[in-house]
Design a protein around this motif. Structure first.
Motif, PDB file in Angstrom:
ATOM      1  N   ARG A   1      -3.472   4.937   2.731  1.00 33.39           N
ATOM      2  CA  ARG A   1      -4.201   4.789   1.462  1.00 33.39           C
ATOM      3  C   ARG A   1      -5.656   5.218   1.608  1.00 33.39           C
ATOM      4  O   ARG A   1      -6.227   5.855   0.713  1.00 33.39           O
ATOM      5  CB  ARG A   1      -4.139   3.345   0.985  1.00 33.39           C
ATOM      6  N   ALA A   2      -6.280   4.836   2.722  1.00 37.31           N
ATOM      7  CA  ALA A   2      -7.685   5.179   2.946  1.00 37.31           C
ATOM      8  C   ALA A   2      -7.874   6.687   3.084  1.00 37.31           C
ATOM      9  O   ALA A   2      -8.823   7.250   2.532  1.00 37.31           O
ATOM     10  CB  ALA A   2      -8.217   4.458   4.176  1.00 37.31           C
ATOM     11  N   VAL A   3      -6.964   7.337   3.798  1.00 39.52           N
ATOM     12  CA  VAL A   3      -7.039   8.794   3.948  1.00 39.52           C
ATOM     13  C   VAL A   3      -6.893   9.463   2.583  1.00 39.52           C
ATOM     14  O   VAL A   3      -7.646  10.385   2.235  1.00 39.52           O
ATOM     15  CB  VAL A   3      -5.973   9.292   4.952  1.00 39.52           C
ATOM     16  N   ASP A   4      -5.939   8.998   1.783  1.00 37.41           N
ATOM     17  CA  ASP A   4      -5.754   9.541   0.435  1.00 37.41           C
ATOM     18  C   ASP A   4      -7.015   9.336  -0.397  1.00 37.41           C
ATOM     19  O   ASP A   4      -7.458  10.242  -1.108  1.00 37.41           O
ATOM     20  CB  ASP A   4      -4.548   8.859  -0.217  1.00 37.41           C
ATOM     21  N   HIS A   5      -7.620   8.161  -0.299  1.00 38.42           N
ATOM     22  CA  HIS A   5      -8.860   7.866  -1.022  1.00 38.42           C
ATOM     23  C   HIS A   5      -9.984   8.805  -0.580  1.00 38.42           C
ATOM     24  O   HIS A   5     -10.720   9.338  -1.423  1.00 38.42           O
ATOM     25  CB  HIS A   5      -9.257   6.404  -0.785  1.00 38.42           C
ATOM     26  N   LEU A   6     -10.132   9.003   0.724  1.00 38.73           N
ATOM     27  CA  LEU A   6     -11.183   9.898   1.225  1.00 38.73           C
ATOM     28  C   LEU A   6     -11.009  11.312   0.684  1.00 38.73           C
ATOM     29  O   LEU A   6     -11.988  11.982   0.345  1.00 38.73           O
ATOM     30  CB  LEU A   6     -11.192   9.915   2.751  1.00 38.73           C
TER      31      LEU A   6
ATOM     32  N   GLU B   1     -12.989  14.856   1.019  1.00 39.78           N
ATOM     33  CA  GLU B   1     -12.727  15.221   2.412  1.00 39.78           C
ATOM     34  C   GLU B   1     -11.426  16.015   2.485  1.00 39.78           C
ATOM     35  O   GLU B   1     -10.362  15.507   2.161  1.00 39.78           O
ATOM     36  CB  GLU B   1     -12.624  13.975   3.286  1.00 39.78           C
ATOM     37  N   SER B   2     -11.502  17.258   2.907  1.00 36.23           N
ATOM     38  CA  SER B   2     -10.289  18.075   3.014  1.00 36.23           C
ATOM     39  C   SER B   2      -9.684  17.990   4.409  1.00 36.23           C
ATOM     40  O   SER B   2      -8.478  18.150   4.574  1.00 36.23           O
ATOM     41  CB  SER B   2     -10.588  19.530   2.650  1.00 36.23           C
ATOM     42  N   ILE B   3     -10.523  17.723   5.398  1.00 34.99           N
ATOM     43  CA  ILE B   3     -10.046  17.593   6.773  1.00 34.99           C
ATOM     44  C   ILE B   3     -10.326  16.158   7.235  1.00 34.99           C
ATOM     45  O   ILE B   3     -11.473  15.710   7.216  1.00 34.99           O
ATOM     46  CB  ILE B   3     -10.749  18.587   7.712  1.00 34.99           C
ATOM     47  N   ILE B   4      -9.266  15.468   7.621  1.00 35.06           N
ATOM     48  CA  ILE B   4      -9.405  14.104   8.130  1.00 35.06           C
ATOM     49  C   ILE B   4      -9.187  14.163   9.643  1.00 35.06           C
ATOM     50  O   ILE B   4      -8.077  14.334  10.114  1.00 35.06           O
ATOM     51  CB  ILE B   4      -8.389  13.140   7.484  1.00 35.06           C
ATOM     52  N   ARG B   5     -10.264  14.081  10.371  1.00 33.82           N
ATOM     53  CA  ARG B   5     -10.204  14.177  11.834  1.00 33.82           C
ATOM     54  C   ARG B   5      -9.676  12.873  12.438  1.00 33.82           C
ATOM     55  O   ARG B   5      -9.837  11.796  11.854  1.00 33.82           O
ATOM     56  CB  ARG B   5     -11.583  14.474  12.390  1.00 33.82           C
ATOM     57  N   PRO B   6      -9.091  12.966  13.622  1.00 32.05           N
ATOM     58  CA  PRO B   6      -8.618  11.752  14.304  1.00 32.05           C
ATOM     59  C   PRO B   6      -9.713  10.700  14.473  1.00 32.05           C
ATOM     60  O   PRO B   6      -9.432   9.504  14.412  1.00 32.05           O
ATOM     61  CB  PRO B   6      -8.120  12.271  15.654  1.00 32.05           C
TER      62      PRO B   6
ATOM     63  N   GLU C   1      -9.565   6.727  13.471  1.00 31.96           N
ATOM     64  CA  GLU C   1      -9.919   5.644  14.396  1.00 31.96           C
ATOM     65  C   GLU C   1     -10.989   4.738  13.802  1.00 31.96           C
ATOM     66  O   GLU C   1     -10.953   3.519  13.984  1.00 31.96           O
ATOM     67  CB  GLU C   1     -10.371   6.215  15.739  1.00 31.96           C
ATOM     68  N   GLN C   2     -11.934   5.324  13.075  1.00 31.78           N
ATOM     69  CA  GLN C   2     -12.971   4.518  12.426  1.00 31.78           C
ATOM     70  C   GLN C   2     -12.384   3.637  11.333  1.00 31.78           C
ATOM     71  O   GLN C   2     -12.799   2.483  11.163  1.00 31.78           O
ATOM     72  CB  GLN C   2     -14.066   5.418  11.854  1.00 31.78           C
TER      73      GLN C   2
ATOM     74  N   THR D   1      -8.653  -1.720  -0.151  1.00 32.82           N
ATOM     75  CA  THR D   1      -7.208  -1.860  -0.242  1.00 32.82           C
ATOM     76  C   THR D   1      -6.746  -2.937   0.710  1.00 32.82           C
ATOM     77  O   THR D   1      -7.480  -3.308   1.633  1.00 32.82           O
ATOM     78  CB  THR D   1      -6.494  -0.526   0.059  1.00 32.82           C
ATOM     79  N   ARG D   2      -5.543  -3.428   0.465  1.00 28.81           N
ATOM     80  CA  ARG D   2      -4.966  -4.411   1.364  1.00 28.81           C
ATOM     81  C   ARG D   2      -3.465  -4.192   1.435  1.00 28.81           C
ATOM     82  O   ARG D   2      -2.851  -3.716   0.481  1.00 28.81           O
ATOM     83  CB  ARG D   2      -5.296  -5.828   0.939  1.00 28.81           C
ATOM     84  N   ALA D   3      -2.916  -4.508   2.585  1.00 27.25           N
ATOM     85  CA  ALA D   3      -1.482  -4.348   2.825  1.00 27.25           C
ATOM     86  C   ALA D   3      -1.107  -5.175   4.042  1.00 27.25           C
ATOM     87  O   ALA D   3      -1.971  -5.631   4.789  1.00 27.25           O
ATOM     88  CB  ALA D   3      -1.138  -2.880   3.044  1.00 27.25           C
ATOM     89  N   GLU D   4       0.189  -5.324   4.244  1.00 24.62           N
ATOM     90  CA  GLU D   4       0.676  -6.060   5.410  1.00 24.62           C
ATOM     91  C   GLU D   4       0.523  -5.237   6.687  1.00 24.62           C
ATOM     92  O   GLU D   4       0.256  -5.773   7.752  1.00 24.62           O
ATOM     93  CB  GLU D   4       2.147  -6.444   5.220  1.00 24.62           C
ATOM     94  N   GLU D   5       0.707  -3.920   6.574  1.00 25.91           N
ATOM     95  CA  GLU D   5       0.716  -3.029   7.741  1.00 25.91           C
ATOM     96  C   GLU D   5      -0.538  -2.157   7.786  1.00 25.91           C
ATOM     97  O   GLU D   5      -0.930  -1.576   6.767  1.00 25.91           O
ATOM     98  CB  GLU D   5       1.953  -2.132   7.710  1.00 25.91           C
ATOM     99  N   ASP D   6      -1.125  -2.024   8.970  1.00 23.64           N
ATOM    100  CA  ASP D   6      -2.297  -1.166   9.138  1.00 23.64           C
ATOM    101  C   ASP D   6      -1.988   0.280   8.778  1.00 23.64           C
ATOM    102  O   ASP D   6      -2.834   0.981   8.216  1.00 23.64           O
ATOM    103  CB  ASP D   6      -2.820  -1.242  10.573  1.00 23.64           C
ATOM    104  N   ALA D   7      -0.777   0.748   9.082  1.00 23.28           N
ATOM    105  CA  ALA D   7      -0.412   2.139   8.792  1.00 23.28           C
ATOM    106  C   ALA D   7      -0.494   2.427   7.295  1.00 23.28           C
ATOM    107  O   ALA D   7      -0.929   3.520   6.891  1.00 23.28           O
ATOM    108  CB  ALA D   7       0.991   2.444   9.315  1.00 23.28           C
ATOM    109  N   GLU D   8      -0.110   1.469   6.469  1.00 16.42           N
ATOM    110  CA  GLU D   8      -0.189   1.644   5.014  1.00 16.42           C
ATOM    111  C   GLU D   8      -1.649   1.713   4.570  1.00 16.42           C
ATOM    112  O   GLU D   8      -2.011   2.521   3.713  1.00 16.42           O
ATOM    113  CB  GLU D   8       0.535   0.504   4.301  1.00 16.42           C
ATOM    114  N   ILE D   9      -2.485   0.887   5.161  1.00 10.49           N
ATOM    115  CA  ILE D   9      -3.909   0.910   4.827  1.00 10.49           C
ATOM    116  C   ILE D   9      -4.527   2.245   5.219  1.00 10.49           C
ATOM    117  O   ILE D   9      -5.278   2.840   4.445  1.00 10.49           O
ATOM    118  CB  ILE D   9      -4.653  -0.261   5.505  1.00 10.49           C
ATOM    119  N   VAL D  10      -4.201   2.741   6.404  1.00  6.60           N
ATOM    120  CA  VAL D  10      -4.737   4.031   6.852  1.00  6.60           C
ATOM    121  C   VAL D  10      -4.295   5.137   5.900  1.00  6.60           C
ATOM    122  O   VAL D  10      -5.115   5.973   5.494  1.00  6.60           O
ATOM    123  CB  VAL D  10      -4.312   4.340   8.308  1.00  6.60           C
TER     124      VAL D  10
END
Length: 61
Positions: free
Chosen positions: A28-33, A39-44, A48-49, A17-26
């Motif tokens: 989207r990535a969490v939703d993808h995971l 993945e039901s639990i997304i740990r801090p 960070e990774q 994925t790509r976006a202007e803001e890192d928060a948007e990428i995170v």
């Protein structure tokens, strides 16, 4: 433009994925995971990774 490739975290995954803001990428990535990798639990530490693997997209001419 910033970019994240899931394969850098989950070997063999072609999703990215790509976006202007890192928060948007995170977000989207969490939703993808959750949806794709079950993945039901997304740990801090996972967040960070993801953040560590976000990079500036290189312009291809």
């Amino acid at each position: 433009m910033r970019t994240f490739h899931c394969g850098s975290l989950v070997p063999g995954c072609d999703w990215h994925t790509r976006a202007e803001e890192d928060a948007e990428i995170v977000a989207r990535a969490v939703d993808h995971l959750r949806q794709t990798h079950g993945e039901s639990i997304i740990r801090p530490s996972i967040v960070e990774q993801i953040k560590a693997r976000i990079s500036e997209e290189e312009n291809v001419s």
